[in-house]
Scaffold this motif. Structure first.
Motif, short mmCIF file in Angstrom:
data_model
loop_
_atom_site.label_atom_id
_atom_site.label_comp_id
_atom_site.label_asym_id
_atom_site.label_seq_id
_atom_site.Cartn_x
_atom_site.Cartn_y
_atom_site.Cartn_z
N GLN A 88 -2.06 5.08 5.60
CA GLN A 88 -1.99 3.64 6.12
C GLN A 88 -2.25 3.77 8.32
O GLN A 88 -3.04 3.09 8.76
N MET A 96 0.63 -1.22 -0.15
CA MET A 96 -0.03 0.18 -0.10
C MET A 96 0.76 1.17 -0.02
O MET A 96 0.74 2.22 0.07
N LYS A 115 3.62 4.11 1.61
CA LYS A 115 3.55 5.04 2.88
C LYS A 115 3.34 6.41 2.39
O LYS A 115 4.22 7.19 3.41
N PHE A 168 -6.45 3.34 0.79
CA PHE A 168 -5.27 2.37 2.20
C PHE A 168 -6.94 1.64 2.33
O PHE A 168 -7.79 2.75 2.24
#
Length: 333
Positions: free
Chosen positions: A28, A1, A3, A73
Motif C-alpha cells: 500500500q 487494506m 500491510k 490495494f
C-alpha cells in the motif's frame, strides 16, 4: 487494506520470476507513493480518433493491485468505468489458446513484433498477412476470427464470457464507445478485408471487425483489470473467485506476447525500463503482471505519442521498482 510485505517466505525465495525476497516496502505504501507522485502530472492527451474517448475526464487516475492470494490495494479512481480497448486482446487471445491451442495461434496468427505501428497496413502487405501478433490490429482481428462459435452470437458469448471470468463479475459494453468506434473504424475494416484476401482471417471480415470493435468497447474499471492481471499472475486462476479461468499451460504464452508486444511501438522501451509483461489500451488503461505475485492496473486517459497512458507507465514503473518486481532485478548471491 492490510500491510502485506513481500518477505523471505519460502514460496517467494524459490520463485524464478517474481518479487525479490528482500523487499521490505509495504504494497500500500508503494501504491500510495505512485499515486501521490503523478496525481497532478499534466502530460499527454486523450485519444481523439475515437470521438467518445476524447470526452473522458483526463484528470481521472486510479491504481489497483491484487496479489495472487486475493489481497487488494488501491488508490484513486479505481471504480471509474472506461473502455478496455486493446487490453481486451489479451483475454480474447486467452480464449483462443484455450480452445484452439498454442500451435494454432503460432501458425495462424504469429507472435513476432511487426516493427510497424499497431494498425499498419504496410506490415500486412510486407508479410502477406503473416508475421503478425495478437496485439497489433491485424493479428488481433485474426485472433477474434478464431474465437470458437458457429454464429456471431456464440462468438460474442465466448468473448464476453472470458472477460467476465477473468474479472470475476458481469461486464457490459459501453454503447457510446461502441457506436463511436463503429462509425470510425474504416481502417480496421480495410485491415480485415486485406487479411482475408491473404487467407489469414478465418471468418467473415465485416462480422469479425464488428466483434472486435465490440470487444474493445467492454466497460471495465482499474479494479477489474487488476483482478484480471492477477489471474494471469496466478497461473490462470482468479484469486478472488477461485475459478480456474484458463489452463496454466497457456499463461506463459500470453505473458510472452505481452512482454514483446504489449505497449505498441514502445514495447521494447517498456521491457527495458520496467521488466514486467504488460498491455496498454488507448482508453487509458495499462495492466502489468508479476507472475506468481500480483497483477496491477492503472487508469489515466492522457496518452503519449505511442498511445500509452503517461501516468500509468510512470506509476507502474515506480511501484515495480519499489517492490523489486522485475524478473531482471537479480540480487547477487
Amino acid at each position: 487494506m492490510g500491510k502485506l510485505r513481500f518477505v523471505a517466505l519460502a514460496v517467494v525465495a524459490s520463485s524464478a520470476f517474481g518479487v525479490r525476497a528482500d523487499t521490505q516496502v509495504p504494497v500500500q505504501t508503494a501504491v500510495d507513493a505512485g499515486y501521490a507522485k503523478y496525481r497532478t502530472l499534466d502530460e499527454g492527451k486523450n485519444a481523439d480518433y475515437i470521438p467518445a474517448l476524447a470526452k473522458v475526464d483526463p484528470k481521472l487516475f486510479g491504481i489497483a493491485l491484487v496479489t495472487v492470494d486475493g489481497k487488494v490495494f488501491h488508490k484513486g479512481d479505481v471504480g471509474s468505468p472506461f473502455s478496455i480497448q486493446s487490453i481486451s486482446k489479451v483475454f480474447t487471445l486467452a480464449s483462443v489458446l484455450q480452445t484452439a491451442g498454442d500451435e494454432a495461434v503460432l501458425q495462424k496468427v504469429g507472435v513476432d513484433a511487426t516493427g510497424q505501428v499497431f494498425n499498419s497496413i504496410v506490415a500486412i502487405e510486407q508479410h502477406k498477412g503473416r508475421e503478425m501478433n495478437p496485439f497489433v490490429n491485424p493479428g488481433a482481428i485474426a485472433t477474434t476470427s478464431l474465437v470458437e462459435g458457429q454464429t456471431p452470437a456464440e462468438k460474442w458469448a465466448r468473448i464476453i464470457g472470458i472477460h467476465e471470468a477473468f474479472a470475476g463479475r458481469k461486464l457490459e459494453v459501453n454503447q457510446e464507445v461502441y457506436k463511436s468506434e463503429s462509425d470510425t473504424n474504416e481502417r480496421n475494416r480495410a485491415i480485415a478485408v486485406l487479411m482475408h484476401a491473404y487467407g489469414r482471417l478465418y471468418d467473415d471480415p465485416l462480422i469479425t471487425t464488428d466483434l472486435y470493435t465490440r470487444q474493445c468497447s467492454i466497460s471495465v474499471t482499474a479494479s477489474d483489470l487488476a483482478v484480471m492481471a492477477a489471474t494471469l499472475a496466478n497461473g490462470g486462476k482468479n484469486p478472488v473467485t477461485g475459478k480456474q479461468v484458463i489452463g496454466q499451460e497457456h499463461v506463459q504464452r500470453i505473458l510472452a506476447v505481452m512482454a514483446t508486444a504489449g505497449l505498441y511501438d514502445d514495447s521494447g522501451i517498456w521491457l527495458y525500463r520496467v521488466g514486467l509483461p504488460a498491455k496498454s489500451g488507448v482508453g487509458g488503461g495499462i495492466i502489468a503482471v508479476a507472475p506468481g505475485h500480483f497483477g496491477i492496473a492503472v487508469f489515466s486517459p492522457p496518452l503519449d505519442a505511442a498511445g500509452n497512458s503517461v501516468r500509468a507507465q510512470k506509476a507502474i514503473r515506480d511501484i515495480a521498482e519499489a517492490l523489486h518486481a522485475s524478473p531482471y532485478d537479480v540480487k547477487p548471491r
